[in-house]
Structure formats: structure tokens, C-alpha cells
Design a protein around this motif. Structure first.
Motif, short mmCIF file in Angstrom:
data_model
loop_
_atom_site.label_atom_id
_atom_site.label_comp_id
_atom_site.label_asym_id
_atom_site.label_seq_id
_atom_site.Cartn_x
_atom_site.Cartn_y
_atom_site.Cartn_z
N SER A 1 16.03 5.08 44.79
CA SER A 1 16.39 4.30 43.60
C SER A 1 16.08 5.06 42.32
O SER A 1 16.72 4.83 41.29
N TYR A 2 15.15 5.99 42.36
CA TYR A 2 14.82 6.79 41.18
C TYR A 2 15.76 7.97 40.99
O TYR A 2 16.04 8.36 39.86
N TRP A 3 16.21 8.59 42.08
CA TRP A 3 16.99 9.82 41.92
C TRP A 3 18.48 9.68 42.14
O TRP A 3 19.24 10.59 41.83
N ILE A 61 6.43 11.39 34.79
CA ILE A 61 6.37 10.17 35.58
C ILE A 61 7.63 9.36 35.31
O ILE A 61 8.05 9.20 34.15
N LEU A 62 8.23 8.86 36.38
CA LEU A 62 9.40 7.99 36.27
C LEU A 62 8.93 6.55 36.36
O LEU A 62 8.40 6.12 37.37
N SER A 63 9.10 5.82 35.27
CA SER A 63 8.60 4.45 35.16
C SER A 63 9.76 3.46 35.10
O SER A 63 10.74 3.69 34.37
N ASP A 64 9.62 2.36 35.84
CA ASP A 64 10.63 1.31 35.78
C ASP A 64 10.82 0.81 34.35
O ASP A 64 11.93 0.62 33.89
N LYS A 65 9.72 0.61 33.67
CA LYS A 65 9.77 0.03 32.33
C LYS A 65 10.02 1.07 31.24
O LYS A 65 10.84 0.87 30.35
N TYR A 66 9.28 2.17 31.28
CA TYR A 66 9.29 3.13 30.19
C TYR A 66 10.27 4.29 30.36
O TYR A 66 10.49 5.06 29.44
#
Length: 139
Positions: A108-110, A54-59
Motif C-alpha cells: 500500500s505504500y509503494w 519515513i512514510l506516514s499515513d498522515k504526514y
């Protein structure tokens, strides 16, 4: 070649954890957004992924079993965030050269990871169970 999914977290989170910020849940149980659920329940199987993170903004990078607390954070993923995610992938998997990553996540994630990984990016249809890779409809 091995195939692993990278699934974006969601802003919709477990209501019990939202009401009790000290409560920890496995990451796979924290996120309850429809795109997250669709990716985990249907997308991983369809694309024959052997597992996912999982790709998390925070973690940053989370294993589904990682226990986390509720948070309310979103927005810009920086190059530093992507560097941390990449380092975590190397730490968890060793070499990533023999792995194809399927991103169930927005640009924004990749955007800072795509050139470093052998990967495909997907576009979710918001109301139908479809995925799109390079302009081809899937599922």
C-alpha cells in the motif's frame, strides 16, 4: 548509486505521546512497531542505505528528525498521497534519478510510487530477522 531507505510508519507509537497528544517528538522516536525498529536498526545497515525517510499515513514523507504529534490513522494510501510523497522527495533530494530506494514497507505504500522510482521492495518475515527481495531471502 546512492541508496536511501523508505520505512513505513507503525501503528504502535510512543506511549508518552499517546497519553499527551500535544507532545511532539522526532518522527524516529514516535514509531515503535517491531517492523519499523527492525528496518531502522538492521535493514538500513544491511542494505547500505546512506539515510532514510519515513512514510506516514498522515504526514506523507518525514525526515527522522521532523517533530510530529501523536495520531491514530491508518489505511489506504491513494495516488494523491503518493504524488505528495514523490513531490516531497524531489523537494528534499532534488533529482531522484541517481538514487536507489529500498522500501521497508508494504504494497500500500509503494504501489503508486514504484514506477516513478528506481527501487526495490522488501517483504518482512514477521517473527525472524529476514528480508525478501524478489523471492531471495536476505539477512
Amino acid at each position: 548509486m546512492r541508496r536511501i531507505g523508505l520505512v513505513a510508519c507503525s501503528s504502535k507509537k510512543n506511549i508518552e505521546a499517546e497519553n499527551d497528544h500535544s507532545k511532539k517528538l522526532p518522527a524516529s522516536e514516535m514509531y515503535e512497531g517491531s517492523d519499523f525498529i527492525k528496518a531502522v536498526d538492521k535493514g538500513l545497515e544491511y542494505f547500505e542505505c546512506e539515510g532514510y525517510f519515513i512514510l506516514s499515513d498522515k504526514y506523507g514523507l518525514l525526515s527522522p528528525s521532523d517533530a510530529i504529534q501523536y495520531y491514530d490513522k491508518g489505511g489506504y494510501k491513494s495516488k494523491a498521497w503518493a504524488d505528495d510523497v514523490y513531490a516531497a522527495l524531489i523537494q528534499k533530494l532534488g533529482s531522484v534519478d541517481d538514487i536507489e530506494f529500498i522500501f521497508f514497507a508494504g504494497k500500500s505504500y509503494w504501489r503508486f510510487l514504484k514506477k516513478r522510482l528506481n527501487c526495490k521492495t522488501l517483504k518482512f518475515s514477521p517473527r525472524r530477522l529476514t528480508f525478501e527481495i524478489s523471492g531471495e531471502n536476505k539477512l
